[in-house]
Write an enzyme that holds these catalytic residues in place. Sequence first.
Site, PDB file in Angstrom:
ATOM      1  N   GLU A 148       0.976  -1.216   0.211  1.00 50.84           N
ATOM      2  CA  GLU A 148       0.053   0.006   0.107  1.00 50.84           C
ATOM      3  C   GLU A 148       0.950   1.274   0.005  1.00 50.84           C
ATOM      4  O   GLU A 148       0.398   2.266  -0.309  1.00 50.84           O
ATOM      5  CB  GLU A 148      -0.978   0.029   1.257  1.00 50.84           C
ATOM      6  CG  GLU A 148      -0.630  -0.814   2.335  1.00 50.84           C
ATOM      7  CD  GLU A 148      -1.571  -0.617   3.498  1.00 50.84           C
ATOM      8  OE1 GLU A 148      -2.790  -0.810   3.138  1.00 50.84           O
ATOM      9  OE2 GLU A 148      -1.233  -0.533   4.592  1.00 50.84           O
ATOM     10  N   GLN A 191      20.130  -3.194   4.819  1.00 49.57           N
ATOM     11  CA  GLN A 191      20.641  -3.427   3.331  1.00 49.57           C
ATOM     12  C   GLN A 191      19.438  -3.641   2.327  1.00 49.57           C
ATOM     13  O   GLN A 191      19.514  -3.078   1.338  1.00 49.57           O
ATOM     14  CB  GLN A 191      21.771  -4.419   3.062  1.00 49.57           C
ATOM     15  CG  GLN A 191      22.844  -4.068   3.958  1.00 49.57           C
ATOM     16  CD  GLN A 191      23.842  -5.200   3.755  1.00 49.57           C
ATOM     17  OE1 GLN A 191      24.086  -5.763   2.849  1.00 49.57           O
ATOM     18  NE2 GLN A 191      24.599  -5.235   5.185  1.00 49.57           N
ATOM     19  N   CYS A 386     -13.137  15.281  30.229  1.00 51.46           N
ATOM     20  CA  CYS A 386     -14.079  14.734  29.628  1.00 51.46           C
ATOM     21  C   CYS A 386     -15.199  13.896  30.428  1.00 51.46           C
ATOM     22  O   CYS A 386     -15.831  14.317  31.073  1.00 51.46           O
ATOM     23  CB  CYS A 386     -13.888  14.169  28.221  1.00 51.46           C
ATOM     24  SG  CYS A 386     -14.909  14.460  26.847  1.00 51.46           S
ATOM     25  N   HIS A 548     -10.477  18.293  26.107  1.00 46.74           N
ATOM     26  CA  HIS A 548      -9.224  17.256  26.336  1.00 46.74           C
ATOM     27  C   HIS A 548      -8.023  18.418  26.274  1.00 46.74           C
ATOM     28  O   HIS A 548      -7.360  18.280  25.303  1.00 46.74           O
ATOM     29  CB  HIS A 548      -9.155  16.452  25.124  1.00 46.74           C
ATOM     30  CG  HIS A 548     -10.233  15.207  25.399  1.00 46.74           C
ATOM     31  ND1 HIS A 548     -10.041  14.263  26.052  1.00 46.74           N
ATOM     32  CD2 HIS A 548     -11.471  15.036  24.616  1.00 46.74           C
ATOM     33  CE1 HIS A 548     -11.105  13.562  26.096  1.00 46.74           C
ATOM     34  NE2 HIS A 548     -12.044  14.168  25.198  1.00 46.74           N
ATOM     35  N   GLU A 550      -5.176  17.494  27.005  1.00 46.85           N
ATOM     36  CA  GLU A 550      -4.042  16.622  26.899  1.00 46.85           C
ATOM     37  C   GLU A 550      -3.535  16.784  25.250  1.00 46.85           C
ATOM     38  O   GLU A 550      -2.671  16.517  24.988  1.00 46.85           O
ATOM     39  CB  GLU A 550      -4.265  15.264  27.185  1.00 46.85           C
ATOM     40  CG  GLU A 550      -5.242  14.722  26.335  1.00 46.85           C
ATOM     41  CD  GLU A 550      -6.655  14.677  26.894  1.00 46.85           C
ATOM     42  OE1 GLU A 550      -6.777  15.651  27.576  1.00 46.85           O
ATOM     43  OE2 GLU A 550      -7.439  13.716  26.669  1.00 46.85           O
TER      44      GLU A 550
END
Length: 574
Positions: A148, A191, A386, A548, A550
């Site tokens: 992907e 490598q 929260c 939030h 954080e």
Amino acid sequence: MTKYIVVAGGVISGVGKGVTSASIGKILQEYGYKVTAIKIDPYLNYDAGTMRPTEHGEVWVTDDGGEIDQDLGNYERFLQIHIPKRNNITSGQVYKTVIDKERKGEYLGKTVQFIPHIPQEIERRIKESAKGFDFAIIEIGGTIGDHENVPFLFAMKRLERELGKENMVYFLVSYFPIPGHMGEMKSKPTQQAIRMLSENGILPDFVICRARKPLDDIRKKKIELYGNISSSYVISEPDIDTIYRIPLDLEKENLGLKLLSEFRIKLKKQPDFKEWKKLVKRIAEPKHRVKIAMICKYADIGDFSLKDSYISVNESLLHAGASIDAGVDISWIDAKTLTDKQTTKEALKDFDGILVPGGFGSSGVEGKINAVQYAREHKVPYLGLCYGMQLAVVEYARNVAKLEGANTTENQKKTPHPVIDILPTQKAILEKSDYGGTMRLGAYAATLKKNSRVYKLYKESGRLEKDNEQFESLKHDKNNKFRLGKLVKEDTVLERHRHRYEVNPEFVEKMEQRGIIFSGHHIRDDDTKLMEFIELPDHPYFIATQAHPEFKSALGSPAPLFFGFVKAALQRKS
Ligand code: GLN
């Protein structure tokens, strides 16, 4: 013109591309450049919002309401910048745009193909995110050799062809295993990763060597010999005590100057890592220590995924600790084990602070409420984030305001006192929006009560919005202006949100009469008032927020509520 740094990973996933990219960004910032970062996730999910935290780690929320990959959090924590959601590009977004365009007939009857249309769209997105920056770091998720990744690597080559190689530098972050039965560090997998990358037309300019130990000269020479990369561009990045040391370690190998010389440019200012070094030293050897109990739901999945589910909260505690020279020892406690008052007391009695982070659903809710009650009654510093605020409101309603059976309707649909609920007007608005779900997402402004504790914490840290440019720019951003609501400019803060439920305004006055203070609120344009902060005045530290915080904490700039919390925990300890 923007210069691009592409970071790909070799050998194994989880090798540390994210923190390496963030560290490169930090170094360039120190050299005086304006840096942004872009994360490419090759998965087909449109964004990380629908992924289980135990599957993919925590979901990171941006100011503009994106739910994206947590690596973007690393960039913000290192670089102290606000990265918009468009900087997380997924295969899902790319394909969706191309197919939507095809349906609208925008390809004018042409055959729409994997090549060139998919790389074209990737390139368009990258350029848009990079606009206005000296450097854009592009981290390509996954590992070299994954199917992907191909369109993204192809897009990088397109970009290089257009801009010239002098504006593109490639990094391979690779892993050097030391098999136990040999005790020797092996360079062969790297490598091979170099060779696989070169099959896409890309020879890395730098190889960052992740390993348990530093790389010796013999192995650097091996990479030079077999990979055709100068050994001085083979940079060692061994395991270390804290990720925040990585920029310092990379600088020991003069990465910054080597990188600039590769771009044929000079530094804009002398780097000054003094403050950063001081903080790193405090993380590694703190003078003090505090013990924090985090009461959570995802505690039973095993140590590894658990930490990732709360990574921003963990890091915010660490940033707050570093600012006052305190190491923070976090214990993640399974909320379901706190079944009654006695077990809760037994489990929590040795902690200096208690934190209830965000969460969803009804699992472990009563345990969290028991923890809140314990913190309130025993005057242990409490921080609620929260869900941690909503459940603190529930606890106060039940045990102080005597609203028997009070609850959030998320936990109990038919509660007699729905103190936390989905507001009808909110629901209508959210459902009308194009953003998919019904969540309140991204930054919202809250006006603070002038003499509240929350106000004081934000003011002292310089986070009141009158001091910030972000506030001004929101006013002129027609897609995001609604985030300001109706407000008083001076006493306002912007924090990020990710939730559905709100404090039910019908109960606010009644609860306030019993002592709790709602110290900040958002006023929507239709005058609906949403509660954003609570605090208890007769408690050493009992503060919780609907937001939030954080998501807005960086090393050197801790989130105010975390700072206050860790400080209060340290005070309690001593
Ligand atoms: N479950 C709660 C809500 O949706 C809290 C969400 C959170 O903690 N992020 O409102």
